[in-house]
Design a protein around this motif. Structure first.
Motif, PDB file in Angstrom:
ATOM      1  N   PHE A 143      -7.757  -7.783  -0.314  1.00 40.86           N
ATOM      2  CA  PHE A 143      -7.878  -6.744   0.708  1.00 40.86           C
ATOM      3  C   PHE A 143      -6.930  -7.005   1.883  1.00 40.86           C
ATOM      4  O   PHE A 143      -6.973  -8.073   2.490  1.00 40.86           O
ATOM      5  N   GLY A 144      -6.062  -6.028   2.131  1.00 39.47           N
ATOM      6  CA  GLY A 144      -5.155  -6.118   3.271  1.00 39.47           C
ATOM      7  C   GLY A 144      -3.910  -6.928   3.028  1.00 39.47           C
ATOM      8  O   GLY A 144      -3.065  -7.037   3.919  1.00 39.47           O
ATOM      9  N   SER A 145      -3.771  -7.508   1.851  1.00 36.56           N
ATOM     10  CA  SER A 145      -2.597  -8.328   1.545  1.00 36.56           C
ATOM     11  C   SER A 145      -1.517  -7.459   0.908  1.00 36.56           C
ATOM     12  O   SER A 145      -1.605  -7.092  -0.272  1.00 36.56           O
ATOM     13  N   ASN A 146      -0.492  -7.110   1.692  1.00 40.29           N
ATOM     14  CA  ASN A 146       0.577  -6.270   1.174  1.00 40.29           C
ATOM     15  C   ASN A 146       1.757  -6.285   2.145  1.00 40.29           C
ATOM     16  O   ASN A 146       1.625  -6.698   3.292  1.00 40.29           O
ATOM     17  N   ASN A 147       2.894  -5.840   1.662  1.00 38.86           N
ATOM     18  CA  ASN A 147       4.060  -5.630   2.526  1.00 38.86           C
ATOM     19  C   ASN A 147       4.545  -4.192   2.351  1.00 38.86           C
ATOM     20  O   ASN A 147       5.739  -3.926   2.262  1.00 38.86           O
ATOM     21  N   CYS A 148       3.591  -3.271   2.309  1.00 39.82           N
ATOM     22  CA  CYS A 148       3.864  -1.859   2.032  1.00 39.82           C
ATOM     23  C   CYS A 148       3.855  -1.038   3.310  1.00 39.82           C
ATOM     24  O   CYS A 148       3.318  -1.448   4.341  1.00 39.82           O
ATOM     25  N   GLY A 149       4.391   0.163   3.205  1.00 36.49           N
ATOM     26  CA  GLY A 149       4.277   1.170   4.257  1.00 36.49           C
ATOM     27  C   GLY A 149       3.498   2.365   3.716  1.00 36.49           C
ATOM     28  O   GLY A 149       3.345   2.517   2.496  1.00 36.49           O
TER      29      GLY A 149
END
Length: 270
Positions: A150-156
């Motif tokens: 949960f919340g782990s990303n490098n997205c927009g």
């Protein structure tokens, strides 16, 4: 909403999940739907009832998931999940039909037709809760699939994932509301209308129930809410009234019709 379980799919009567014991605290419950808790709704007073436990009420919720965004319907839209007291989106990295299938089934929306990427239904706001979602299709909920945490990303948010499910249906047209309008279904990558040949209250009843709009009051014909454009997907629709979606009813086949858009069918739900 009070227990963070998404939207209501069913309001069950007659002790569907078994009879309780002890007190029956509430009766004659009348909610607008906007209240923050059940006891904030109108009711006959705590303990005031003439009921038996064979009348215990139940609910079926969608789970902590919803579809949102411009152009979204009950069964198509940007995928959002509820976590840590807020709604957030799903990144489209590795997003595919297997993932969309789990969402569609979780929402009781049939099977997945498309798994749109790149914020097809508009960019969300706030957290991006899930990324690198990998479902096998057998999971009961999206958060039960593998993901990066949960919340782990490098997205927009321009990468927000969406779904279009087979039971995608919408009400549109001049003067339409959330629960009244021209009936349109999504098939073969486009929205299309329904011809009014044989269109009646049984058919409208299935539509109204499918979109959580109560029962059918009217089944208007002759493009009552204006003429649509594009394909006329269904004709000679014949529902018993018990089907879970309009496409399960008998019809002449997708795209098979001798109709004009002046015959577009509509519903007015309670």
């Amino acid at each position: 909403r009070q227990i963070n379980c998404g939207t209501a799919l069913g309001a069950l009567h007659s002790a569907h999940f078994g009879a309780g014991t002890g007190q029956i605290w509430l009766d004659e419950v009348t909610c607008l739907g906007s209240e923050s808790s059940l006891i904030g709704c109108q009711h006959s007073g705590f303990g005031s009832n003439r009921c038996e436990h064979g009348q215990d009420a139940g609910v079926i919720c969608s789970g902590p998931i919803r579809l949102a965004g411009p152009g979204s319907t009950l069964c198509s839209g940007r995928v959002e999940v509820y976590h840590n007291n807020s709604w957030g989106t799903v990144c489209d990295s590795n997003w595919d039909l297997n993932d969309a299938e789990v969402v569609c089934r979780q929402l009781n929306c049939g099977s997945a037709l498309q798994a749109p990427q790149s914020a097809y239904f508009g960019a969300g706001t706030g957290q991006i809760w899930l990324n690198n979602v990998t479902c096998s299709r057998s999971e009961s909920s999206l958060i039960g699939c593998q993901h990066s945490g949960f919340g782990s990303n490098n997205c927009g948010h321009f990468e927000d994932a969406g779904v279009i499910c087979s039971d995608a249906i919408r009400l549109v047209g001049s003067g339409s509301t959330q629960c009244s309008g021209r009936v349109e279904i999504y098939y073969n990558n486009s929205w299309g209308t329904v011809c009014d040949d044989g269109w009646d209250l049984n058919d409208a009843e299935v539509v109204c129930r499918q979109i959580n709009c109560g029962s059918a009051l009217q089944a208007p014909r002759s493009a009552h809410f204006g003429a649509g454009t594009g394909q006329i997907w269904l004709d000679d629709v014949s529902c018993s009234g018990s089907e879970s979606s309009l496409t399960e009813c008998q019809h002449s086949g997708f795209g098979s019709n001798r109709c004009e858009h002046g015959q577009d069918a509509a519903v007015i739900c309670s």
